[in-house]
Design an enzyme around this catalytic site. Structure first.
Site, PDB file in Angstrom:
ATOM      1  N   TYR A   1      23.889  28.528  32.629  1.00 47.54           N
ATOM      2  CA  TYR A   1      22.937  29.591  32.257  1.00 47.54           C
ATOM      3  C   TYR A   1      22.474  29.394  30.805  1.00 47.54           C
ATOM      4  O   TYR A   1      21.273  29.444  30.515  1.00 47.54           O
ATOM      5  CB  TYR A   1      23.555  30.984  32.433  1.00 47.54           C
ATOM      6  CG  TYR A   1      22.628  32.065  31.950  1.00 47.54           C
ATOM      7  CD1 TYR A   1      21.501  32.419  32.698  1.00 47.54           C
ATOM      8  CD2 TYR A   1      22.832  32.688  30.719  1.00 47.54           C
ATOM      9  CE1 TYR A   1      20.612  33.372  32.239  1.00 47.54           C
ATOM     10  CE2 TYR A   1      21.936  33.648  30.251  1.00 47.54           C
ATOM     11  CZ  TYR A   1      20.833  33.990  31.009  1.00 47.54           C
ATOM     12  OH  TYR A   1      19.946  34.923  30.538  1.00 47.54           O
TER      13      TYR A   1
ATOM     14  N   ARG B   1      23.331  44.018  31.992  1.00 48.92           N
ATOM     15  CA  ARG B   1      23.138  42.573  32.056  1.00 48.92           C
ATOM     16  C   ARG B   1      24.487  41.970  31.713  1.00 48.92           C
ATOM     17  O   ARG B   1      25.097  42.328  30.707  1.00 48.92           O
ATOM     18  CB  ARG B   1      22.095  42.133  31.035  1.00 48.92           C
ATOM     19  CG  ARG B   1      20.795  42.926  31.112  1.00 48.92           C
ATOM     20  CD  ARG B   1      19.609  42.021  31.210  1.00 48.92           C
ATOM     21  NE  ARG B   1      19.815  41.018  32.236  1.00 48.92           N
ATOM     22  CZ  ARG B   1      19.152  39.877  32.311  1.00 48.92           C
ATOM     23  NH1 ARG B   1      18.267  39.566  31.425  1.00 48.92           N
ATOM     24  NH2 ARG B   1      19.409  39.019  33.278  1.00 48.92           N
TER      25      ARG B   1
ATOM     26  N   ARG C   1      28.129  38.688  20.598  1.00 48.55           N
ATOM     27  CA  ARG C   1      27.714  39.767  19.690  1.00 48.55           C
ATOM     28  C   ARG C   1      27.054  40.933  20.442  1.00 48.55           C
ATOM     29  O   ARG C   1      27.247  42.093  20.096  1.00 48.55           O
ATOM     30  CB  ARG C   1      26.741  39.180  18.659  1.00 48.55           C
ATOM     31  CG  ARG C   1      26.304  40.125  17.575  1.00 48.55           C
ATOM     32  CD  ARG C   1      25.058  39.605  16.880  1.00 48.55           C
ATOM     33  NE  ARG C   1      23.950  39.488  17.844  1.00 48.55           N
ATOM     34  CZ  ARG C   1      22.819  38.842  17.607  1.00 48.55           C
ATOM     35  NH1 ARG C   1      22.631  38.215  16.465  1.00 48.55           N
ATOM     36  NH2 ARG C   1      21.862  38.795  18.520  1.00 48.55           N
TER      37      ARG C   1
ATOM     38  N   PHE D   1      15.360  24.302   8.928  1.00 49.11           N
ATOM     39  CA  PHE D   1      14.969  25.116  10.077  1.00 49.11           C
ATOM     40  C   PHE D   1      16.084  25.125  11.143  1.00 49.11           C
ATOM     41  O   PHE D   1      16.371  26.156  11.752  1.00 49.11           O
ATOM     42  CB  PHE D   1      13.649  24.563  10.644  1.00 49.11           C
ATOM     43  CG  PHE D   1      13.303  25.063  12.021  1.00 49.11           C
ATOM     44  CD1 PHE D   1      13.056  26.416  12.235  1.00 49.11           C
ATOM     45  CD2 PHE D   1      13.210  24.188  13.092  1.00 49.11           C
ATOM     46  CE1 PHE D   1      12.728  26.882  13.510  1.00 49.11           C
ATOM     47  CE2 PHE D   1      12.885  24.640  14.362  1.00 49.11           C
ATOM     48  CZ  PHE D   1      12.648  25.997  14.571  1.00 49.11           C
TER      49      PHE D   1
END
Ligand code: D9A
Length: 346
Positions: A168, A225, A212, A285
């Protein structure tokens, strides 16, 4: 951090928050003049200030591609996340999403707040997408197709095993790592990173989010969920939601610690991936979210508040991470510090 000692050690970091605010203002002023690009950048700024900030340093072409990739993924996510859309409507949209991005007339209204605006104005994102170079378009299309199919698969399937969990996370985040590596490569400044290392960078970030966001996801209306794998939580409770009840606090924290330990498997790959990025802007980044993730995991470990509310890095700490993450030495330093914090909690 935040103590006088820390300030004295880093006198140049007296005002990380102020610096962050100045950079954010600068980023806002840089919004382009063409209306569709202006919309895309202000949308990005609204859904993720720090993401919009960190991509400022990329070259224009790559920055535009990353901005559109991010918005397309957010739109796909908005469809997946909206628990009020019936499965038989949702699945075909997810599967065909990679074709909708080429279609300026396609429209599907869902989500709330900023995400509703994004969905309602999606034709503007399509317009900008169609202006990207072919190489960027193909990379984005390929990832959108694979991610949509993967999300569709998991609409009707629960995350049972740790393998399901990795699968997933591969669809919703590992593929983002693969896609970004392709975009960096298309911008010709970077060799193509291995799929396995690129995948790990996404898994590490996504597993951190899933840990989290336990409470937020379990309390989702109209339907929870659930992303924590049964193979892990079933050792501690009979139902995943039982972790939030006070009488299960001991089991909850033990389960949480096993989840954190599972995500640490990816640290090695993430460090390897980052150490192979020669371009400084691309490096920062990629590195900033990784440092934020190890920091978040260190905060979550052994912390019952994950089941009571939100455990987030404070804005000041986030600002410090953004300003202090410039080289691989900074990354090793941050991973070392947060690992020591973890060790002290084990
Ligand atoms: C990323 Cl194009 C994400 N995700 C993130 C942000 O970082 C990754 C979504 C779309 C894109 C990129 C990211 C950044 C740099 C390199 C990467 C990478 O790979 C090489 O992705 C793997 O979280 C979302 C996924 C994890 C699902 C991929 C960082 C970000 N952070 C949030 C903080 C938060 O609390 O969610 O967006 C934010 O800044 O708002």
């Amino acid at each position: 951090m935040g103590s006088l000692g820390a300030i004295l050690k880093h006198p140049d970091d007296l005002y990380p928050l102020l610096k962050l605010k100045m950079a954010a203002r600068h980023a806002e002023k840089q919004i382009p003049s063409e209306p569709h690009w202006a919309f895309c950048y202000s949308m990005l700024h609204r859904v993720s200030r720090s993401f919009a900030l960190v991509i400022q340093q990329l070259g224009t072409e790559l920055r535009n591609a990353v901005c559109i990739f991010y918005l397309i993924l957010r739109a796909l996510d908005t469809v997946e996340d909206d628990t009020s859309i019936p499965t038989e409507v949702k699945v075909p949209i997810l599967i065909a999403f990679h074709r909708h991005i080429y279609d300026r007339n396609w429209h599907f209204s869902c989500g709330t707040k900023d995400y509703k605006v994004l969905m309602d104005q999606f034709h503007v994102v399509s317009t900008a997408f169609l202006e990207l170079g072919k190489g960027y378009q193909e990379a984005i299309e390929d990832i959108t197709k694979r991610m949509g199919a993967g999300m569709a698969k998991f609409i009707c399937k629960e995350v049972e095993t740790i393998d399901d969990y990795d699968e997933y996370c591969h669809y919703v985040a590992g593929l983002v790592g693969l896609g970004l590596s392709k975009l960096f490569n298309a911008s010709e400044s970077e060799d193509l990173a291995s799929d396995s290392l690129s995948n790990s960078t996404g898994l590490f970030l996504q597993k951190t989010n899933i840990i989290r966001d336990y409470l937020e996801d379990i309390n989702e209306i109209p339907k929870s969920r659930m992303f924590w794998p049964r193979e892990i939580w079933s050792k501690y409770v009979n139902k995943l939601e039982d972790l939030k009840y006070e009488e299960n606090s001991v089991e909850a924290v033990q389960c949480l610690n096993e989840m954190v330990t599972n995500s640490l498997i990816h640290v090695d790959d993430c460090l390897k991936y980052m150490s192979a990025l020669p371009e400084p802007a691309i490096f920062r980044f990629c590195a900033i979210p990784q440092v934020m993730a190890i920091g978040t995991l260190a905060m979550c470990y052994n912390n019952i508040n994950v089941f009571r509310g939100v455990v987030k890095m404070r804005r000041g700490l986030t600002a410090q991470v953004i300003h202090r993450t410039k080289t691989m030495a900074d990354v090793y330093g941050a991973f070392f510090d947060f690992s020591c914090m973890l060790k002290s909690k084990v």
